[in-house]
Design a protein around this motif. Structure first.
Motif, PDB file in Angstrom:
ATOM      1  N   ARG A 242      -6.567   8.423  -3.577  1.00 45.96           N
ATOM      2  CA  ARG A 242      -6.459   7.212  -2.753  1.00 45.96           C
ATOM      3  C   ARG A 242      -7.610   6.241  -2.989  1.00 45.96           C
ATOM      4  O   ARG A 242      -7.417   5.033  -2.940  1.00 45.96           O
ATOM      5  N   GLU A 243      -8.811   6.757  -3.249  1.00 42.83           N
ATOM      6  CA  GLU A 243      -9.943   5.840  -3.455  1.00 42.83           C
ATOM      7  C   GLU A 243      -9.810   5.044  -4.761  1.00 42.83           C
ATOM      8  O   GLU A 243     -10.541   4.075  -4.975  1.00 42.83           O
TER       9      GLU A 243
ATOM     10  N   ARG B 193       0.827  -1.214   0.000  1.00 41.37           N
ATOM     11  CA  ARG B 193       0.000   0.000   0.000  1.00 41.37           C
ATOM     12  C   ARG B 193       0.858   1.260   0.000  1.00 41.37           C
ATOM     13  O   ARG B 193       0.563   2.225  -0.707  1.00 41.37           O
ATOM     14  N   ASP B 194       1.932   1.241   0.794  1.00 43.14           N
ATOM     15  CA  ASP B 194       2.840   2.395   0.837  1.00 43.14           C
ATOM     16  C   ASP B 194       3.507   2.622  -0.516  1.00 43.14           C
ATOM     17  O   ASP B 194       3.581   3.752  -1.005  1.00 43.14           O
TER      18      ASP B 194
ATOM     19  N   GLN C  20      -6.778   3.731  -5.605  1.00 40.84           N
ATOM     20  CA  GLN C  20      -5.580   2.928  -5.382  1.00 40.84           C
ATOM     21  C   GLN C  20      -5.988   1.665  -4.633  1.00 40.84           C
ATOM     22  O   GLN C  20      -6.585   1.754  -3.572  1.00 40.84           O
TER      23      GLN C  20
ATOM     24  N   ALA D  19       1.032   3.851  -3.113  1.00 39.85           N
ATOM     25  CA  ALA D  19       0.726   5.267  -2.877  1.00 39.85           C
ATOM     26  C   ALA D  19       1.843   6.163  -3.405  1.00 39.85           C
ATOM     27  O   ALA D  19       1.573   7.226  -3.981  1.00 39.85           O
TER      28      ALA D  19
ATOM     29  N   ASP E 172       0.362   8.580  -6.018  1.00 39.86           N
ATOM     30  CA  ASP E 172       0.316   9.973  -5.563  1.00 39.86           C
ATOM     31  C   ASP E 172       1.141  10.879  -6.476  1.00 39.86           C
ATOM     32  O   ASP E 172       0.748  12.010  -6.757  1.00 39.86           O
TER      33      ASP E 172
END
Length: 152
Positions: A84-85, A70-71, A87, A74, A78
């Protein structure tokens, strides 16, 4: 079927080439009346990776892998302005999860990276080949060269 793509799904492996594949998909989305772009990475369950024969609870390791994915996703998303919604990190077999996501979210173009190796399965890679053969929408394989530059 629309003349334009409306929802583009970018399936990435979180390598340095993932940003190049995403950038190509974003350019396509912009040419298609700013189609929605979703990005996803699929983690294979540790039980599949180790054959399910390990007599231990792998939940905490799977959770750590999920958090790291997840990191990293992002970081990539990003940098390209993907909210974010849009991803997604999912656990399962990559080609099956990509097909499931595409069907549930009305995706009309799936974009994947390809490393251009020899032979059909190696040309696209096993995940890309699986995505291509089971997709109910268009699939674009973005060739990522050895020098890291994406080409179509």
């Amino acid at each position: 079927m629309s003349e334009f793509y409306q929802h583009v799904l970018v399936a990435v492996d979180l390598t340095r080439d993932s940003g190049l594949v995403l950038a190509r998909a974003i350019r396509i989305a912009r040419r298609n009346q700013n189609a929605r772009v979703s990005i996803m990475h699929t983690l294979e369950p540790l039980g599949f990776a180790y054959g399910g024969d390990i007599p231990m609870d792998l939940t905490s390791i799977q959770d750590q892998l999920d958090g790291h994915a997840r990191d990293r996703l992002a970081e990539i998303a990003d940098a390209h302005g993907i909210p974010r919604e849009d991803q997604h990190v999912v656990v399962g077999m990559p080609d099956a999860e990509i097909h499931r996501f595409a069907g549930e979210r009305d995706v009309d173009l799936i974009v994947v990276g390809s490393h251009g190796r020899t032979g059909f399965a190696l040309l696209l890679g096993s995940t890309s080949t699986g995505v291509l053969h089971g997709a109910k929408c268009d699939v674009l394989a973005v060739r990522v060269g050895a020098d890291g530059e994406a080409t179509e």
